[in-house]
Enzyme design. Structure first.
Site, PDB file in Angstrom:
ATOM      1  N   CYS A 133     -23.504 -23.878  36.450  1.00 19.71           N
ATOM      2  CA  CYS A 133     -22.108 -23.992  35.986  1.00 19.71           C
ATOM      3  C   CYS A 133     -21.601 -22.655  35.454  1.00 19.71           C
ATOM      4  CB  CYS A 133     -21.993 -25.037  34.884  1.00 19.71           C
ATOM      5  SG  CYS A 133     -22.411 -26.694  35.413  1.00 19.71           S
TER       6      CYS A 133
HETATM    7  C1  BEZ Z   1     -26.514 -26.210  36.161  1.00 18.34           C
HETATM    8  O1  BEZ Z   1     -25.304 -26.031  36.050  1.00 18.34           O
HETATM    9  O2  BEZ Z   1     -27.300 -25.288  36.223  1.00 18.34           O
HETATM   10  C2  BEZ Z   1     -27.050 -27.589  36.289  1.00 18.34           C
HETATM   11  C3  BEZ Z   1     -26.450 -28.632  35.611  1.00 18.34           C
HETATM   12  C4  BEZ Z   1     -26.978 -29.903  35.712  1.00 18.34           C
HETATM   13  C5  BEZ Z   1     -28.097 -30.135  36.525  1.00 18.34           C
HETATM   14  C6  BEZ Z   1     -28.666 -29.080  37.237  1.00 18.34           C
HETATM   15  C7  BEZ Z   1     -28.142 -27.802  37.116  1.00 18.34           C
END
Ligand code: BEZ
Length: 212
Positions: free
Chosen positions: A46
């Site tokens: 994210c």
């Molecule tokens: C991420 O944004 O890295 C992420 C968020 C939730 C699950 C897996 C990755």
């Protein structure tokens, strides 16, 4: 939980965000919009997505598209996280991130897919036209960061086909040849498209991008 389909009116909402209370329709005005959800604050993928989205803000602005992100964390958390994003991604996030702690908007837009994760949003993307209809819905899993080049490419296609009787072929990018709408007879197409029409098959007619 609502089901939103292409052509439906985008549900309006007022919600807290990293920039304070915000109303979707007021924010979009008479322009285009992109609403995209994130599983959670302070997560690695994210962080890269929001940094990338921020670096693309001039490209979205050029196309008259306002950006709005969302996650189910609160506004204070969003603002702390934005500082990390700015620092690590070398940008300045200035579009709102909706703080959807009560999951009101996530449920309205069907952004929670319980068999993937009952508490967090998946990576949803909605593109909203100036008439507030939904023009594109894409859903990515949490483990896959989105391709913002692709989102701009789709917006180029949506904006082109909204004003010209064409469709865009596989892997099309702005400036490349487009497909004449199947509803137009080839003889009529030759009058409409001054750059010329090539009939590959009676149902497959190509013409240069009318806006290039
Ligand atoms: C991420 O944004 O890295 C992420 C968020 C939730 C699950 C897996 C990755």
């Amino acid at each position: 939980m609502a089901t939103i389909r292409l052509g439906d009116m985008a549900p309006d909402f007022t919600a807290d965000s990293s920039l304070g209370m915000i109303n979707l329709y007021d924010y979009l005005g008479d322009g285009w919009g992109i609403l995209f959800s994130h599983p959670a604050d302070f997560t690695p993928v994210c962080t890269t997505e929001l940094g990338t989205a921020s670096k693309f803000k001039d490209e979205f602005a050029k196309r008259n598209v306002k950006m709005m992100a969302l996650s189910v964390d609160g506004a204070a958390s969003h603002n702390e996280w934005i500082q990390d994003i700015n620092e690590t991604q070398n940008t300045k996030v200035d579009f709102p991130i909706i703080a959807d702690e009560d999951k009101k908007v996530s449920n309205m837009y069907d952004m929670i897919h319980p068999n993937a994760d009952n508490n967090l949003t998946v990576r949803s993307v909605f593109i909203i036209a100036p008439d507030k209809t939904v023009k594109l819905i894409i859903t990515y899993p949490a483990s896959t960061g989105r391709n913002f080049h692709e989102l701009l490419r789709v917006i180029d296609s949506l904006q082109l086909t909204a004003y010209h009787k064409v469709a865009t072929p596989a892997n099309w990018n702005h400036g490349e040849d487009v497909v004449v709408s199947p509803a137009i007879a080839t003889e009529d197409a030759k009058k409409i498209f001054s750059k010329g029409v090539t009939e590959v098959k009676p149902y497959l007619r190509m013409t240069p991008d009318p806006t290039a």
